[in-house]
Motif scaffolding. Structure first.
Motif, PDB file in Angstrom:
ATOM      1  N   GLN A   1       8.747  25.428  25.082  1.00 47.89           N
ATOM      2  CA  GLN A   1       8.462  24.497  24.162  1.00 47.89           C
ATOM      3  C   GLN A   1       9.296  23.191  24.891  1.00 47.89           C
ATOM      4  O   GLN A   1       8.707  22.356  25.408  1.00 47.89           O
TER       5      GLN A   1
ATOM      6  N   TYR B   1      -2.794  23.289  25.783  1.00 56.44           N
ATOM      7  CA  TYR B   1      -1.573  22.574  25.369  1.00 56.44           C
ATOM      8  C   TYR B   1      -1.556  22.607  24.006  1.00 56.44           C
ATOM      9  O   TYR B   1      -0.494  22.778  23.264  1.00 56.44           O
TER      10      TYR B   1
ATOM     11  N   ASP C   1       0.563  24.207  21.374  1.00 60.49           N
ATOM     12  CA  ASP C   1       1.543  23.580  20.352  1.00 60.49           C
ATOM     13  C   ASP C   1       1.256  24.217  19.016  1.00 60.49           C
ATOM     14  O   ASP C   1       2.381  24.409  18.170  1.00 60.49           O
TER      15      ASP C   1
ATOM     16  N   ILE D   1       2.947  27.689  18.592  1.00 63.94           N
ATOM     17  CA  ILE D   1       4.434  27.613  18.315  1.00 63.94           C
ATOM     18  C   ILE D   1       4.724  27.078  17.026  1.00 63.94           C
ATOM     19  O   ILE D   1       5.619  27.568  16.223  1.00 63.94           O
TER      20      ILE D   1
ATOM     21  N   GLN E   1       7.478  14.187  19.951  1.00 64.23           N
ATOM     22  CA  GLN E   1       7.948  15.773  20.231  1.00 64.23           C
ATOM     23  C   GLN E   1       9.160  16.234  20.461  1.00 64.23           C
ATOM     24  O   GLN E   1       9.820  17.230  20.476  1.00 64.23           O
TER      25      GLN E   1
ATOM     26  N   ARG F   1      11.139  18.502  18.147  1.00 64.92           N
ATOM     27  CA  ARG F   1      11.269  19.852  18.467  1.00 64.92           C
ATOM     28  C   ARG F   1      12.390  20.350  18.999  1.00 64.92           C
ATOM     29  O   ARG F   1      12.696  21.559  18.958  1.00 64.92           O
TER      30      ARG F   1
END
Lengths: 425, 425, 425, 425
Positions: D25, D43, D47, D50, D108, D111
């Motif tokens: 990631q 992707y 995502d 994950i 993002q 993350r």
């Protein structure tokens, strides 16, 4: 001893031949990759010769290993033979003349296993020649760095291709120059990578280079700045003295006398204290070492001229060294007497109570103060050092232990001491 | 002393002249190689003058060496004269005016042997001027680095050839710039080597450069970051305090009082502990040093005004220093009494048992607590420090040893102590 | 305290204003050289304002210095005022508004003397805020490095001249970029010096750069890798454990229990040993510190709830901390009894002799084993820790000293111990 | 144990899956910024997956944390769960599939909070696998450096823009190459920044690069040069020996015997002294560790074959190890006898008083000298080591303590010793 010596000379010679063969081989392999040396007859001959050498080395190593095992002593075992099976396999794999047998150059990489031997033999030489071990480390580092850059240069040519219009030598020098320029992070930029493969190789080389160079420089600096313990102690003492005169006003004269004393201590190698090593040894070795140290000094004392090693071994434990600086008193008239002294080096004067009359001069090998050991008394003369003097002191308590064991020496001492007493006391 | 002082001044002056001559000579040699200076008359004159200077230096060194040998003391011997034959030979070889005698510049390299002298004389100055020794190291490093880059620059011009269209100065500056750019691994790449010879020279220079620079930077950083022992101890103490307040909640006020105490200790140079040096010295020097330290402090105490050095020498061993912070009690009414105190610096107040009445103020040079040394008793007053106070403590046991030897001082003390007893106790 | 706090807040505020003024001034001076800022009215106003600030600062400093001197305590004196005349002169010299008074920019360099104040005030803040001192060092380093590169950039523009066709900002950014590229020895070579002056400047910059960067990086790495003492001790312990399991086969379970213990010790901050700091303190401060540490722990023990500070001060010296890991025995039935214990944190169980019956659970604030202190006996129960437990131990010998002084607490203890004895023993 | 083992295997497996997910990631986020990966369906799927993994991890972590809290032991707590609320929040914030939910890539960055988990889990693995902890550090460093350069490369492309005519891969490789060239300060100069933004970014990168690289290289060198304590002790000993032969002329044979002894000590892992670790442990753990060490050695002694752990635990404290080198005497006829010996490894010979008759050979598991423990006597035989021997010594005083507790073993010993006495004494 001469037989042993010859044997160890032959042994060392052989090891050096093998090391040279390995170094040559390791240096030639990448050149073979680039210039196809396998097709040349001299390289084939060389490859066969090295195989022969390696085969003989294997035989010798096996023999040496068996000899050591049967001795039940562990001597020699650790650094250079087959105490672990993997070294045996490495030696076996390195034997074949790959350049002659295979047209593919990759097989030759098996030969690199023999490189292990270079490191282990260097360790062996270090352990057997401790005096030169830092020079051996130095040589090994230089060799390692040379081979490292040599291989990287060849790999660079392999990736980059030959520059057209340049001879092989020119190509090689340029690659070596580029590799070193990159490793040392100078990076002029006159030669730069093109294309992804070259760029990734360069990226790796830079990251690797930083680490390898840091290790290399640190090791080199370590070797060059390593001080022997006496010099180190001298410098620490001088530092302490410097700190002292920073805070306290002491006469220039006293400052110089102290710094002179430190210099004397260093130059006479008295600065090195062997007691630290002694502590790590088991009883047997410790005893033997102490005997070796004082043996000569004790034999130089006329009183002990014809004694045997047993006596020296016993007395060696009890003699403690001391130093007098110019003008220092060893003892004065009237001081309590509980030890005698042996002059190892230096000149002292024995004086009358008021220091007006010089009774005698004491020189190397002389002894004094022995009278007090036979009767409970005080000093009857004043003794003062003229220059620097190194003495051994023998305490009454320990002295009595030794005399009990060696009555003939006790007798000798007593008679000598009486004759002197009559002379000037 | 003034005669000795003059002599050592002349001596230092001569050494400095020789150092300057050597530095000049070493700097000029590579320029002679490049620009053929031998053909110029001023260079010939200079060469002859330096030869003369070196010849005189040889004579002086021999004389100095003989003088030292006859003294039987080792003073001066180690750093600057012919204790080893090789330095004599080096001095001899450096004498001839090679630039005048030979047309070949290579002979001049013999002159470099004299460089040894610079290092040894610098060592001599360091040992005789410990206070400035780090400045001397600094100077030596700068000089060494300058000569190193100067020689490399000249060698680079020699290999690379003169750039056409540039003056000699321009050529030299460019070479120096390039050498430093390479040594520091900046490597702009505006000047790069061409051809195998230049590339190999550059390769070597880079590898060497990394090592030399690492040594140079490490030495420089070492000189600049070297802290004096008192500052070092102060910083260690502050670190410990910081760790403490990281784990425990202590009042801000206490934290500040502790950090103030450390500051006081540092500023008063009490932070430096000389006992570490003392341990490395033989008995004679140790005694003398202790005498020097406390001599002045003891003489400031009115009680000991007219005593002789023998007494001070004896008592110096027994006086142990102590510090009181503001508000600290030295002792309270009723405490067991077994030592007396001398105020070296500071102000203390003697108080009655309930601390309501101030009996007296004690100032620099005052002493107290002496009554307890004559009788077995307890304290009859409370003593408290007003600000920071530096005191010397004298234990009863040691005190008695000294008094036995010096009855007149014992008498003085006893009478003084009695008069005070009547006053306020 | 609030009055003092406000005062110190105002004081800190003023110091920060002065620091900001100095930093601004020092940053602007080289820009004035390049861009002739003196001709701009805002710069003149600024210059006058800074002069005014500096003047006020001088007045404040003198007042502060007088205040401190009269206190006879040395507090505050050392880091920020006129203990040495030279700082006074520096402050005076920095006052004048040179940019307004003179057309020549060189006079402004006098203002740099005020830079000294930044360093000294930073020291002051460090000494008064030890908790943040590494952050202050960090800030100082960043500021120093920024000003260093800023000045070098301006000097480079001054030597090199403005690049035609580029704005002032562009010129400055380019110069900064070039300076940093050179200092970090990256040296791309897109901007290179031309002519002798620029080359010599670059040469100097490179040599300087290497040293400054080495110092800067070393300091930064030092700040970031500095571990607090507890973490350091934890890591050393883990290292020792790792070494142990490298040589000895110990059960995985035991390994984990040991590493858990070290983690517990660290997290509970027990790993930090304050005794090292204690040793450096004089008696008065040492005593006070010990009182502060154990005060709260002792007050948490119900037995000592209503005692006064005198008692806590006395008992604080005698309580020694100890830790039990899960399952550890504190004592067993029949063990000789010579101390009592106070549970500071944790849970323990009192068991019968055969461990079959749980007599009671002991929690925070409980105490045990006190019976043995009144009679000469052995333990009548077994005590075992359930989880981790922190205890204080009080030895019989010390206990008796304290009880003699505080009979009422002795009585309380005795009655409590008797009631318990009846309960379960 | 197998159930526990399986559980910990599943646990480790899960942690590794989470680590890999985080690494993937973190590596993809900057690529998404550059290449708008959000628009690609793979992707998006990734995502979401994950996010699912992170959600499951949250559940597992909460369960694990609760389990640990209820145990009242602190095991496992510290390195990998929610002992501090902030880690809980970090885990929550990292859960959402931002790439699916938002078109703006900046979200993002939340993350990245999960990166904390990688470091904490690595710590957990280190604490639970101390044997491999330096490899884990190594891996973490490599990963950290890779991500550092990866992010910088992407940022450079973002600032610099894509080079026209180059594929995405080419652009990325070029950026990576440029970043590493700059960080390692090679700086070829084939790619240089243009414009103020790029120049300022490069300036920052260079300053940062110097620091990061210094830390990275220092850590790497630290990992590679870390010596295990036994090797370290071996090398220190060899250094001391080298210093010794530098100052004193000792026979080559003695030098080799000493260096052989050090080698033996090292290879047998006797060089590591566990007492240093012991000191840091509380009583309970210390005792258990000592039991583990000597358990096997004691069980190998036939005399103690069928004893229980209680006896071994008691005797383990009293057995002290010793080493004899080849030819060393353990004791001689007539020496005072106050301890007995157990042969752990090696071969010794018992000799008559004049050493002419070999009475017996003592091998692994044999014991000797026990007779002297029952009567007050002297040795009746001479015992000498043939090769190297490892023995345990048991002092008479401690021996008596143990015998009192275990009368049946005392009986066994006494009968055995009598039978031997009759045999050869």
């Amino acid at each position: 001893m001469s037989d042993n010596y010859l044997k160890s000379l032959y042994d060392s010679g052989w090891r050096i031949i093998i090391i040279l063969a390995v170094l040559l081989q390791v240096g030639l392999i990448p050149l073979d990759f680039l210039f196809n040396l396998r097709s040349l007859s001299w390289y084939k001959t060389l490859d066969l010769s090295i195989s022969l050498l390696f085969f003989l080395d294997l035989i010798i190593n096996i023999a040496r290993y068996k000899g050591i095992k049967s001795q039940a002593l562990l001597k020699d075992v650790y650094w250079d033979t087959y105490d672990s099976g993997k070294y045996f396999i490495a030696d076996i794999l390195a034997i074949l003349p790959y350049a002659v047998l295979f047209s593919n150059p990759w097989f030759q990489l098996f030969r690199l296993f023999k490189w292990v031997r270079v490191i282990r033999t260097a360790h062996f030489f270090q352990m057997r020649n401790l005096r030169f071990s830092s020079r051996i480390s130095f040589g090994l580092l230089i060799l390692g760095f040379f081979h490292f850059t040599h291989w990287l240069s060849c790999i660079w040519i392999w990736i980059h291709g030959f520059e057209p219009g340049l001879s092989n030598t020119d190509n090689y020098v340029q690659a070596l120059y580029w590799v070193v320029t990159t490793l040392t992070s100078v990076g002029y930029g006159d030669i730069v990578p093109h294309g992804n493969v070259e760029m990734l190789f360069t990226t790796l080389l830079q990251i690797l280079g930083v680490g390898v160079l840091a290790l290399f420089v640190a090791s080199m600096v370590g070797i060059f700045t390593k001080k022997n313990p006496a010099e180190q102690r001298f410098m620490e003492n001088i530092d302490k003295l410097r700190a002292l005169i920073h805070y306290h006003k002491i006469p220039k004269d006293l400052e110089e006398r102290i710094s002179d004393y430190f210099t004397y201590e260093w130059k006479q190698k008295l600065g090195y204290d062997e007691s630290e090593l002694m502590e790590t040894l088991p009883y047997g070795l410790k005893n033997e070492l102490q005997f070796e140290f004082k043996k000569n000094a004790i034999k130089d004392i006329p009183l002990f001229e014809c004694v045997d090693d047993h006596f020296i071994r016993d007395i060696a434990q009890y003699l403690s060294p001391m130093v007098l600086t110019p003008g220092d008193y060893l003892f004065r008239v009237g001081d309590a007497a509980n030890s005698m002294f042996f002059v190892q080096k230096g000149r002292l004067e024995a004086l009358s109570a008021d220091e007006s009359k010089q009774l005698t001069i004491l020189k190397n090998g002389d002894f004094m103060g022995e009278i007090a050991l036979f009767k409970s008394t005080t000093r009857t003369a004043t003794v003062k050092s003229i220059g620097y003097s190194d003495l051994y002191e023998l305490q009454k308590k320990e002295f009595n232990k030794v005399l009990k064991k060696y009555p003939e020496i006790a007798e000798k001492l007593r008679s000598k001491s009486q004759s002197r007493e009559e002379r000037y006391m």
